[in-house]
Design a protein around this motif. Structure first.
Motif, mmCIF file in Angstrom:
data_model
loop_
_atom_site.group_PDB
_atom_site.id
_atom_site.type_symbol
_atom_site.label_atom_id
_atom_site.label_comp_id
_atom_site.label_asym_id
_atom_site.label_seq_id
_atom_site.Cartn_x
_atom_site.Cartn_y
_atom_site.Cartn_z
ATOM 1 N N ALA A 154 33.002 112.144 -29.988
ATOM 2 C CA ALA A 154 34.565 112.807 -30.692
ATOM 3 C C ALA A 154 35.430 111.540 -30.538
ATOM 4 O O ALA A 154 36.259 111.520 -31.592
ATOM 5 N N LEU A 155 35.326 110.571 -29.716
ATOM 6 C CA LEU A 155 36.171 109.417 -29.427
ATOM 7 C C LEU A 155 35.949 108.301 -30.117
ATOM 8 O O LEU A 155 36.308 107.199 -30.010
ATOM 9 N N ASP A 163 42.098 106.868 -33.938
ATOM 10 C CA ASP A 163 43.440 107.887 -34.240
ATOM 11 C C ASP A 163 43.558 109.034 -33.397
ATOM 12 O O ASP A 163 42.726 109.810 -33.320
ATOM 13 N N VAL A 164 44.559 108.989 -32.399
ATOM 14 C CA VAL A 164 44.543 109.952 -31.485
ATOM 15 C C VAL A 164 44.415 111.432 -31.660
ATOM 16 O O VAL A 164 43.738 112.276 -31.398
ATOM 17 N N PRO A 165 45.493 111.752 -32.726
ATOM 18 C CA PRO A 165 45.557 113.365 -33.180
ATOM 19 C C PRO A 165 44.219 113.703 -33.844
ATOM 20 O O PRO A 165 43.739 114.757 -33.643
ATOM 21 N N ALA A 166 43.554 112.841 -34.578
ATOM 22 C CA ALA A 166 42.352 113.319 -35.290
ATOM 23 C C ALA A 166 41.028 113.302 -34.049
ATOM 24 O O ALA A 166 40.200 114.265 -34.275
ATOM 25 N N ALA A 167 41.156 112.273 -32.985
ATOM 26 C CA ALA A 167 40.385 112.467 -31.879
ATOM 27 C C ALA A 167 40.426 113.761 -31.287
ATOM 28 O O ALA A 167 39.425 114.212 -30.760
ATOM 29 N N VAL A 168 41.663 114.026 -31.037
ATOM 30 C CA VAL A 168 41.849 115.485 -30.249
ATOM 31 C C VAL A 168 41.311 116.584 -31.026
ATOM 32 O O VAL A 168 40.671 117.302 -30.460
ATOM 33 N N ASP A 169 41.495 116.575 -32.337
ATOM 34 C CA ASP A 169 40.701 117.696 -33.064
ATOM 35 C C ASP A 169 39.252 117.613 -32.974
ATOM 36 O O ASP A 169 38.523 118.682 -32.843
ATOM 37 N N ARG A 170 38.732 116.547 -32.962
ATOM 38 C CA ARG A 170 36.998 116.195 -32.860
ATOM 39 C C ARG A 170 36.712 116.593 -31.493
ATOM 40 O O ARG A 170 35.643 117.534 -31.358
ATOM 41 N N VAL A 171 37.567 116.480 -30.389
ATOM 42 C CA VAL A 171 37.085 116.770 -28.945
ATOM 43 C C VAL A 171 36.999 118.200 -28.976
ATOM 44 O O VAL A 171 36.092 118.723 -28.248
ATOM 45 N N THR A 172 38.003 118.796 -29.118
ATOM 46 C CA THR A 172 38.230 120.135 -29.246
ATOM 47 C C THR A 172 37.324 121.207 -29.973
ATOM 48 O O THR A 172 36.962 122.166 -29.566
ATOM 49 N N ARG A 175 40.470 130.942 -27.519
ATOM 50 C CA ARG A 175 41.848 130.491 -26.926
ATOM 51 C C ARG A 175 41.818 129.228 -26.002
ATOM 52 O O ARG A 175 42.749 128.357 -26.140
ATOM 53 N N ALA A 176 40.709 129.045 -25.501
ATOM 54 C CA ALA A 176 40.341 127.846 -24.456
ATOM 55 C C ALA A 176 40.483 126.478 -25.536
ATOM 56 O O ALA A 176 41.201 125.512 -25.239
ATOM 57 N N ARG A 177 39.863 126.285 -26.418
ATOM 58 C CA ARG A 177 39.838 125.608 -27.522
ATOM 59 C C ARG A 177 41.355 125.202 -27.985
ATOM 60 O O ARG A 177 41.761 124.052 -28.031
ATOM 61 N N THR A 178 41.913 126.375 -28.514
ATOM 62 C CA THR A 178 43.388 126.090 -28.825
ATOM 63 C C THR A 178 44.470 125.667 -27.843
ATOM 64 O O THR A 178 45.035 124.390 -27.975
ATOM 65 N N TRP A 179 44.198 125.880 -26.472
ATOM 66 C CA TRP A 179 44.876 125.579 -25.467
ATOM 67 C C TRP A 179 44.492 124.107 -25.022
ATOM 68 O O TRP A 179 45.548 123.252 -24.743
ATOM 69 N N LEU A 180 43.297 123.562 -25.100
ATOM 70 C CA LEU A 180 42.710 122.366 -24.821
ATOM 71 C C LEU A 180 43.452 121.316 -25.966
ATOM 72 O O LEU A 180 44.094 120.234 -25.478
ATOM 73 N N LYS A 181 43.417 121.800 -27.208
ATOM 74 C CA LYS A 181 44.098 120.894 -28.090
ATOM 75 C C LYS A 181 45.313 120.593 -27.715
ATOM 76 O O LYS A 181 45.945 119.542 -28.044
ATOM 77 N N HIS A 182 46.393 121.668 -27.651
ATOM 78 C CA HIS A 182 47.636 121.578 -27.113
ATOM 79 C C HIS A 182 47.818 120.757 -26.173
ATOM 80 O O HIS A 182 48.735 119.927 -26.226
ATOM 81 N N LEU A 183 47.201 120.842 -24.944
ATOM 82 C CA LEU A 183 47.215 120.200 -23.868
ATOM 83 C C LEU A 183 46.978 118.532 -24.102
ATOM 84 O O LEU A 183 47.692 117.750 -23.686
ATOM 85 N N LEU A 184 45.865 118.398 -24.879
ATOM 86 C CA LEU A 184 45.706 116.997 -25.212
ATOM 87 C C LEU A 184 46.376 116.384 -25.994
ATOM 88 O O LEU A 184 46.826 115.079 -26.086
ATOM 89 N N THR A 185 46.867 117.061 -27.122
ATOM 90 C CA THR A 185 47.869 116.584 -27.907
ATOM 91 C C THR A 185 49.347 116.157 -26.993
ATOM 92 O O THR A 185 49.822 114.882 -27.302
ATOM 93 N N ALA A 186 49.719 116.839 -26.158
ATOM 94 C CA ALA A 186 50.865 116.845 -25.371
ATOM 95 C C ALA A 186 50.680 115.508 -24.556
ATOM 96 O O ALA A 186 51.585 114.800 -24.367
#
Length: 221
Positions: free
Chosen positions: A93-94, A102-111, A196-207
């Motif tokens: 994913a990274l 591209d960090v934001p795109a990578a976060v999407d792929r990871v989650t 919900r876990a995927r959504t929270w993980l995306k928020h956390l990694l983005t932050a």
């Protein structure tokens, strides 16, 4: 011991038999691991016997001991299999884009791809408790976690967007990513809400990896 087969006009060969034995043993091992995963998830590591795993897989104790010396060895093999899968998922994913990561795109792929499975989390939690009581197992677990962090750090090091300075470099960022995953999976273990876990993980990694809005720090200046 391998059996030797011969045919008229041909020299004896063990190659075909060897191949069949190797494939059969690999299949037996895989079936035992699959059965163990289901039994461990249902009952917990400390409440499972070798006989239960053999019954679930449809094999004898002899088949078990031809692949594993103990229940501990099977348990760790099972953990290694899943841990390696997660490391590969994160590394994939990274994967680097043409200009870097591209960090934001990578976060999407990871989650999107990261293994978030309730049964795996039950087994993983059992393993963590087991490792906490056994220094040798703990050292092996720490090696796997270090491998995962290194896979993440290697790719973040080549990101074309700077990481927040508060993370203290790519190693700190990798540790933060693993910690975020650990935290989200604990919540998932309790509420069983994977979406919900995927959504929270995306928020956390983005932050963690950006300024919190998906925009790298340097882009706001």
């Amino acid at each position: 011991m391998y059996r030797i087969h011969s045919r008229i006009g041909r020299r004896p060969t063990v190659q075909a038999t060897t191949g069949r034995v190797t494939r059969r043993r690999a299949r037996t091992r895989a079936n035992l691991l699959d059965a163990a995963f289901a039994v461990f998830a249902a009952k917990g590591f400390g409440h499972v016997s070798i006989e239960e795993i053999c019954d679930a897989a449809g094999y004898s104790r002899g088949a078990f001991y031809s692949n594993f010396s103990s229940l501990d060895e099977l348990f760790f093999a099972l953990y290694e299999e899943r841990a390696d899968l997660i490391a590969d998922q994160v590394a994939g994913a990274l994967a680097l884009d043409r200009e870097g990561l591209d960090v934001p795109a990578a976060v999407d792929r990871v989650t999107d791809v990261l293994l978030l499975d309730h049964d795996w989390l039950l087994v993983k939690t059992d393993f963590l408790v087991h490792a906490a009581r056994d220094p040798e197992v703990a050292r092996s677990l720490l090696r796997h976690r270090a491998r995962l962090r290194q896979a993440i750090a290697d790719r973040l090091a080549r990101a074309h967007t700077p990481l927040p300075a508060v993370l203290g470099g790519t190693d700190g960022a990798a540790r933060a990513v693993v910690a975020a995953y650990d935290g989200v999976t604990v919540q998932l273990l309790l509420d069983r809400d994977a979406a919900r876990a995927r959504t929270w993980l995306k928020h956390l990694l983005t932050a963690l990896l950006t300024d919190g809005s998906g925009t790298p720090d340097h882009a706001r200046n």
